[in-house]
Design an enzyme around this catalytic site. Structure first.
Site, PDB file in Angstrom:
ATOM      1  N   CYS A 187     -22.054  10.298  20.939  1.00 54.42           N
ATOM      2  CA  CYS A 187     -20.970   9.816  20.180  1.00 54.42           C
ATOM      3  C   CYS A 187     -20.106  10.715  20.068  1.00 54.42           C
ATOM      4  O   CYS A 187     -20.157  11.785  19.235  1.00 54.42           O
ATOM      5  CB  CYS A 187     -21.633   9.348  18.844  1.00 54.42           C
ATOM      6  SG  CYS A 187     -20.610   9.271  17.591  1.00 54.42           S
ATOM      7  N   CYS A 206     -18.780  11.597  16.518  1.00 54.87           N
ATOM      8  CA  CYS A 206     -19.911  12.330  15.677  1.00 54.87           C
ATOM      9  C   CYS A 206     -19.588  13.789  15.940  1.00 54.87           C
ATOM     10  O   CYS A 206     -19.639  14.556  14.879  1.00 54.87           O
ATOM     11  CB  CYS A 206     -21.365  12.099  16.371  1.00 54.87           C
ATOM     12  SG  CYS A 206     -21.389  10.281  16.105  1.00 54.87           S
TER      13      CYS A 206
END
Lengths: 178, 75
Positions: free
Chosen positions: A26, A29
């Site tokens: 991700c 993230c």
């Protein structure tokens, strides 16, 4: 870790907890990770940071109604007091840690409602003017800017900033020094 | 702090700037044509962005900070 164990640990934890649901693949993230780590160090001893790999805990994500990552949830005495999904500013993340500490809902950190309406109205006015004036040359520029301003009224972030800033940084890196 | 800067940073001042700049862009795109129209429209975009994103371009000329919230706080 099962849901039951997670919630038991949460309730028995002596300090408030911020849980960061992330995944290795991700991008957003990774973007917020340094800010989250910095805040974790800043609140050390007062708020605990737990990192949960979303890929390994699908049941937990379902029971917490998490539909996107990164999601950060602030818990105070085992009770959820605030959450944020998606890339967030350092200020928004800090508000979440403070919220976990005090047990109060996080304050709004985005623009006021009036500002959002002003952006939407002005953006719409620019797009309309550009369409009436014929979409060519300056009209196209004005329409594009209007669309960006409207987007910022809704999402409070610039859709082109990251692309432009990355390219600028690359250009500066490539520029000869001395 | 200068009264002009204070007014420009107030909510009324911000709305005034936004409306005035939309008028300028309209003038540039719909009434004037050619390079003159383009220049007026582009100049109009500056106070529009300043009003929307709460900063004051000319404030440093009066010894005030550019940021709207800082001007309102009297910093």
């Amino acid at each position: 870790m099962t849901d039951k164990i997670f919630f038991e640990r949460l309730r028995s934890n002596p300090r408030p907890v911020v849980v960061d649901f992330w995944a290795p693949w991700c991008g957003p993230c990774q973007v917020i990770a340094p800010a989250v780590e910095k805040l974790s160090a800043e609140f050390a001893g007062r708020v605990d940071l737990w990192k949960v790999n979303a890929d390994q805990q699908p049941e937990l994500l379902r029971s917490l109604h998490i539909y996107g990552i990164p999601t950060l949830i602030a818990f105070h005495n085992g009770r959820e007091v605030g959450r944020h999904t998606g890339a967030a500013s350092a200020l928004a993340l800090s508000t979440l840690f403070k919220s976990a500490l005090t047990g109060e809902k996080p304050e709004r950190t985005g623009p006021e409602l009036t500002d959002r309406f002003l952006r939407l109205g002005a953006g719409l006015a620019l797009v309309s003017l550009a369409i009436i004036g014929g979409l060519s040359g300056t009209g196209l520029l004005v329409a594009g800017l209007g669309a960006v301003i409207m987007f910022m009224g809704i999402y409070d972030r610039c859709p082109v900033y990251r692309v432009v800033s990355e390219r600028l940084k690359n250009l500066l890196r490539r520029a000869p020094t001395g | 702090m200068n009264l002009f800067v204070k007014f420009m940073a107030s909510p009324a001042g911000r709305i005034t700037r936004i409306v005035a700049s939309i008028v300028l862009v309209a003038l540039g795109l719909l009434v004037m044509h050619g390079i003159g129209g383009t220049i007026v429209a582009i100049i109009g975009l500056v106070p529009l962005l300043a009003g929307l994103f709460d900063f004051c371009v000319f404030a440093p000329l009066f010894g005030a900070p550019m940021s709207g919230p800082k001007i309102r706080a009297g910093k």
